[in-house]
Write an enzyme that holds these catalytic residues in place. Structure first.
Site, PDB file in Angstrom:
ATOM      1  N   HIS A 725       0.851  -1.189   0.000  1.00 45.07           N
ATOM      2  CA  HIS A 725       0.000   0.000   0.000  1.00 45.07           C
ATOM      3  C   HIS A 725       0.893   1.247   0.000  1.00 45.07           C
ATOM      4  O   HIS A 725       1.564   1.530   0.989  1.00 45.07           O
ATOM      5  CB  HIS A 725      -0.920  -0.014   1.234  1.00 45.07           C
ATOM      6  N   GLU A 728       1.401   3.804   2.856  1.00 46.53           N
ATOM      7  CA  GLU A 728       1.942   3.363   4.137  1.00 46.53           C
ATOM      8  C   GLU A 728       3.468   3.443   4.129  1.00 46.53           C
ATOM      9  O   GLU A 728       4.175   2.445   4.220  1.00 46.53           O
ATOM     10  CB  GLU A 728       1.445   1.939   4.436  1.00 46.53           C
ATOM     11  N   HIS A 822       2.992  -3.442   6.880  1.00 52.98           N
ATOM     12  CA  HIS A 822       1.976  -2.428   6.563  1.00 52.98           C
ATOM     13  C   HIS A 822       2.032  -1.272   7.548  1.00 52.98           C
ATOM     14  O   HIS A 822       2.715  -1.346   8.565  1.00 52.98           O
ATOM     15  CB  HIS A 822       0.565  -3.048   6.638  1.00 52.98           C
ATOM     16  N   GLU A 907       1.493  -4.407  11.324  1.00 49.37           N
ATOM     17  CA  GLU A 907       0.914  -3.077  11.196  1.00 49.37           C
ATOM     18  C   GLU A 907       1.691  -2.110  12.088  1.00 49.37           C
ATOM     19  O   GLU A 907       1.799  -2.320  13.288  1.00 49.37           O
ATOM     20  CB  GLU A 907      -0.556  -3.086  11.650  1.00 49.37           C
TER      21      GLU A 907
END
Ligand SMILES: [Zn+2]
Length: 1043
Positions: A725, A728, A822, A907
């Site tokens: 992504h 990010e 991420h 994350e």
């Protein structure tokens, strides 16, 4: 405690005692009047049974007392128990039996209604039960017969309120003119019977839970009436303690404005200006502060939707897709005029969010456990042997010199930059497959601009690599500031003095003339994202972000240049087309800024900056697309330090594709070739022709002896990927930390290299990163939803990463660990998502028996270790649930299809931490890189054969077997609610059970009114939930005549 009858009775026992034996009130005298249940029944069942069988008044009152005591003293669990035992049904039957008589006995009826209100408020099915028992319309009739009696009317109104929790019951009452009855009980300001009036307003609000009732109220013109009532009550509320009534009136207005017709009526009746006026007085008074938020929400919700000032919602960048004739649709979809109506459907949605979440969990054991067939034939796998140079390398140079690697693959390169430039030039500025601007004008988004930017590593990108960023203190916008920003957003549409509204930057129009005193904007560089800037006021700018390439959505990431500023002036920026429904910008996060002047003066750093930051839903809608799309505003204020500086502002510390290639080159040159085997290769080229690097890192064998070579070729693999992504960028900083640690001379790194072969694909989406997209690649797909069956042409990086994993699988070298890096925009800390069959089944409440199900709990080892090692890591935020909606993500596919037990998504917060030593701080790139290193550390916990180091000493004792934490449902926000609701479609907060209880209790203990003797004597009402006790000064009817 209170009692209704004279023979007051207090229950001092426990529910268990009551369940076990007959209650003391169950006297010989009352026994004959009941049909006794079998002796095995619990005491509660006996009570309820007696209640339904219409005993004498006194024993019924006693039973009501006992039940009320149980309720008052009990926890939610006890109340739930009472409900499951049929308490609601028993009360409803008793109500119907008593209420049907020609002249009902209110000594009995009143406590009955009170108790029903309290129980009913906690029984989700009370409405349906009331309908079944015939109690709904009966209560409405009782209300009509007793509108002169405040206590009785209030009791009926509370019961109507709780019955209305069911849509069908609320509709039934509406169809029988219940709305008119209740509405007419709401008088203009008075000091009498506030509790009964509040009960009427609350009941009215509750009835508005259905579409039909809202339509009916709007068509009767009640919106204007409600506005006038609010105005009237509001004007006198402070002196008379009637704030709660204002609150309830606002709740009615909220419900009415769920419908388009309701909002139109609200606006045409001057609702916005009226509320704007009342809100201003609220801001000045502490007592009225609770009215500010519902008022502001209501205004925001009813503001007319304003289309974004764009000619098209489609991205300013487009890319001709292979096999598709046109990347851009011939014309944007016409606005769907009726689309707004669908918002109303939310009204009657009964499913809670929690239910939705659990439904998303995968409960099909086959899907959880069985591997699907491979997505490609076996013959396609051997091509990936070239990406395992450590298996074929002969290490001939061992002990001699550090010659550059020569891989068997032609695409292998030790000069990533050269490859990039050639690739990018041939593609991006080429005539075929090149970039095109979706608008007709040639402009700042010209492909050449992109190429130029790509070809040259920006100084700030380089510096951001070099600088060590200190952690700054987390900035928390003060309560009043956030409220003020939202209020100003409304104000802007009411008071238009000083509004400029001039476009000063447009990505699609480079000929635009910018006034000399305006800020200048630019975003035509790598990772840049800003489409348009509009000067709203002298020092305030609206910013519009560019949608992802070939798409009309996913706006969140921003990165742009700003210049021509005046120093020491606070400039306000509003990014008005953000899409996420909440943001860490509401919880202390600041954007980042890089100043060229500062860099020239020797401080080349990206810094967190900005004040008065908040994030909230606005009234903008797409220029041409569906009006239902919701946008959010991120607002922040920046005071620049230098006149005429050139500054860069970004969502988060940028990390460009060029920065990655430069960094890999530096790294390759820095490793000690005697110890580290480091090889960079090209996984594949992207759609735009950018090479996607894959790096292999392991330890060189000590010698070329058979034993050492055998050890190298049997080291387990660990595969790490990141930046799928593009928005990010924090994931890239963590990845940078991982790469640097693995190449370092740290003894842990050496152990890891000796124990494993690392395969890293640091940037799975180079095209998205280059073009400043937030979520997607050029095909406008979220690449992390393509893993099930990736298309080799459209998603080459995913297709080949999966191919590499299949290959490793096929040669018996399935990775021990897989992790995809991420960034998380709405949570703090760093955490892992993993996969567990058992935890998913437990969490879903699935009926599948998990007792015989074997599952290696080893998937928890790494998170547990990280919890101890990494200060930014939070074990409690991790979970291991497999959701259907994420079945095509890297984590789930690698776990299920490759059988990798330890398959994770890592994350990392864009903001900071709320635990550990970084608590309350925003992360810099230093902390993110540290996390990347700590992740490597944690991998020691899965080695079984670490020779040179005592892993126990390094990482402490790790207990694999004890599952001492539960998985949390934490895919969504875990922040406390914001000061100002970000969303405004939600109702204002409903009254809670305790409020209702206290209103009801006050009604019950009120001195006996002269209800039987209208007009004789004065009524005293103690209004518990409403305010101070008031004494009526006028005699006569308690309510204005109804009907
Ligand atoms: Zn992501």
């Amino acid at each position: 405690m209170f009692g209704y009858g004279r023979s007051n009775f207090t229950w001092n026992g426990t529910l268990r005692e009551l369940e076990g034996r007959r209650p003391p009130c169950f006297t010989e005298r009352s026994r004959p009047s009941m049909t006794a249940p079998p002796s095995s029944s619990s005491g509660l069942e006996v009570l309820l049974s007696t209640l339904q069988n219409a005993g004498d008044v006194e024993s019924t009152i006693n039973i009501l007392n006992v039940l009320d005591e149980l309720l008052s003293a009990g926890t939610d669990r006890r109340i739930h128990y009472m409900i499951t035992k049929g308490c609601s049904e028993a009360l409803l039957t008793a109500l119907v039996n008593t209420g049907r008589s020609f002249s009902p006995n209110f000594h009995l009826l009143l406590p009955l209604l009170h108790l029903l209100a309290k129980i009913g408020h906690r029984d989700r099915r009370i409405g349906v039960k009331a309908e079944d028992a015939g109690a709904a319309l009966l209560t409405l009739n009782l209300l009509r017969q007793n509108i002169k009696y405040a206590r009785r009317a209030a009791a009926c109104l509370w019961v109507i309120q709780v019955f209305s929790s069911s849509v069908s019951t609320a509709n039934l009452i509406g169809e029988n003119h219940g709305l008119e009855t209740v509405y007419r009980l709401i008088p203009h300001f008075t000091t009498k019977h506030l509790h009964a009036i509040k009960a009427a307003v609350d009941a009215f609000a509750a009835l508005l839970c259905t579409k039909a009732n809202v339509c009916s109220v709007v068509s009767k013109g009640y919106v204007a009436g409600l506005l006038r009532l609010h105005e009237d009550w509001h004007a006198k509320a402070v002196q008379h303690g009637a704030v709660a009534i204002c609150h309830s009136l606002l709740r009615c207005l909220h419900k009415v404005t769920h419908s388009t017709a309701g909002r139109q009526a609200f606006v045409s009746q001057g609702g916005i200006r009226l509320l704007y006026g009342t809100t201003q007085t609220c801001l000045l008074s502490k007592d009225l502060e609770s009215l500010v938020e519902p008022s502001v929400q209501l205004m925001r919700k009813c503001l007319t939707k304003t289309p974004l000032p764009l000619t098209s919602d489609w991205s300013a960048y487009s890319f001709p897709m292979p096999g598709r004739a046109h990347a851009v649709p011939a014309m944007d979809a016409e606005p769907d005029e009726n689309s707004e109506e669908t918002e109303e459907d939310d009204n009657e949605a009964e499913d809670s969010k929690e239910a939705d979440f659990d439904e998303d969990l995968e409960t099909d054991l086959h899907k959880l456990r069985l591997r699907p067939d491979p997505d490609r034939p076996k013959e396609l796998l051997p091509q990936y042997s070239r990406l395992c140079p450590e298996l074929s390398h002969d290490f001939q140079e061992l002990g001699l010199c550090s010659e550059p690697e020569k891989s068997s693959a032609a695409s292998s390169t030790s000069d990533g930059d050269a490859a990039l430039l050639n690739g990018s030039q041939s593609h991006l500025s080429g005539t075929d497959g090149g970039w095109s601007d979706s608008s007709t004008s040639s402009s700042a988004s010209d492909p050449v601009g992109h190429t130029a930017a790509l070809a040259q590593l920006e100084a700030r990108d380089f510096h951001s690599h070099r600088s060590i960023l200190s952690t700054g203190p987390s900035f928390r916008t003060k309560v009043r500031e956030a409220r003020q920003k939202v209020f100003e957003d409304v104000q802007r549409f009411l008071i238009t003095d000083g509004i400029i509204n001039q476009v000063v930057f447009d990505l699609e129009d480079s000929s635009l003339q910018c006034p000399s005193d305006s800020l200048r904007f630019f975003s035509g560089f790598e990772c840049g994202n800003l489409r348009k800037a509009v000067r709203v006021r002298r020092w305030e700018y609206d910013l519009i972000l560019n949608a992802d390439v070939n798409s009309s959505q996913h706006t969140q990431w921003f990165y742009f240049e700003v210049s021509n500023m005046v120093a020491e002036v606070p400039y306000r920026f509003n990014v008005i087309n953000c899409e996420k429904s909440n943001s860490q910008f509401n919880y202390g996060m600041q954007p980042v800024l890089y100043s060229v002047t500062e860099a020239l003066e020797g401080r080349p750093h990206w810094l967190r900056t900005g004040t008065e930051i908040c994030y909230f839903r606005n009234h903008f809608c797409p220029a041409r697309g569906r009006r239902k799309t919701t946008f959010y505003t991120l607002t922040f204020t920046i005071t620049f330090k230098h006149n005429e500086d050139v500054c860069y502002l970004a969502y988060h510390y940028p990390y460009t594709y060029s920065a990655l290639t430069a960094h890999l080159k530096v790294l390759q040159n820095s490793v000690d070739p005697a110890k580290v085997f480091f090889q960079q290769q090209v996984l594949c080229c992207t759609l735009a022709g950018n090479p996607c690097p894959v790096v292999t890192i392991t330890a060189r064998p000590a010698s070329r002896g058979w034993k050492d070579m055998h050890q190298v070729r049997n080291r387990p693999c660990i595969v790490l990927t990141g930046r799928v992504h593009p928005g990010e960028s924090n994931a890239s900083w963590v990845m940078k930390g991982t790469l640097e640690f693995l190449c370092s001379s740290d003894p842990v790194a050496q152990s890891l290299r000796e124990a494993f072969v690392f395969k890293l694909i640091p940037m799975l989406n180079p095209d998205g990163v280059v073009n400043g997209t937030n979520r997607c690649d050029l095909s406008s797909e979220d690449l992390n939803r393509q893993w099930s069956k990736p298309d080799p042409v459209l998603c080459p990086t995913i297709y080949h990463t999966k191919g590499l994993l299949y290959y490793l699988n096929s040669i018996g070298r399935t990775p021990l660990v897989f992790c995809d890096y991420h960034g998380h925009s709405r949570k703090k800390n760093v955490f892992l998502y993993g996969c567990s069959v058992k935890e998913t089944l437990w969490q879903s409440g699935s009926a599948v028996n998990t007792v015989g199900l074997k599952e290696d709990p080893g998937y928890r080892t790494i998170p547990k270790t990280l919890d101890r090692l990494a200060p930014a890591f939070s074990f409690n935020s991790c979970n291991y649930l497999v959701e259907k909606s994420r079945s095509a993500t890297a984590r789930v596919v690698v776990w299920r299809e490759m059988g990798v037990l330890r398959s994770y998504t890592m994350e990392s917060t864009h903001n900071g931490c709320d635990q550990g030593i970084y608590k309350g701080l925003q992360t810099g790139t230093k902390e993110l890189q540290e996390m990347g290193g700590k992740f490597c550390h944690s991998l020691l916990s899965v080695t079984k054969d670490v020779k040179s180091l005592d892993s126990q000493r390094l990482i402490g004792h790790i207990d694999n077997d004890v599952l001492d934490h539960k998985s949390h449902n934490c895919f969504e926000d875990d922040e406390p609610p914001c000061v100002e609701q970000i969303e405004y479609s939600a109702d204002c907060p409903a009254p809670n059970g305790a409020d209702l209880d206290s209103d009801v209790n006050a009604n019950a203990t009120a001195a006996d009114e002269q209800e039987d003797n209208d007009g004789h004597g004065e009524a005293k009402v103690r209004s518990g939930g409403v305010g101070r006790a008031l004494q009526s000064s006028a005699r006569g009817r308690l309510f204005p005549p109804a009907m």
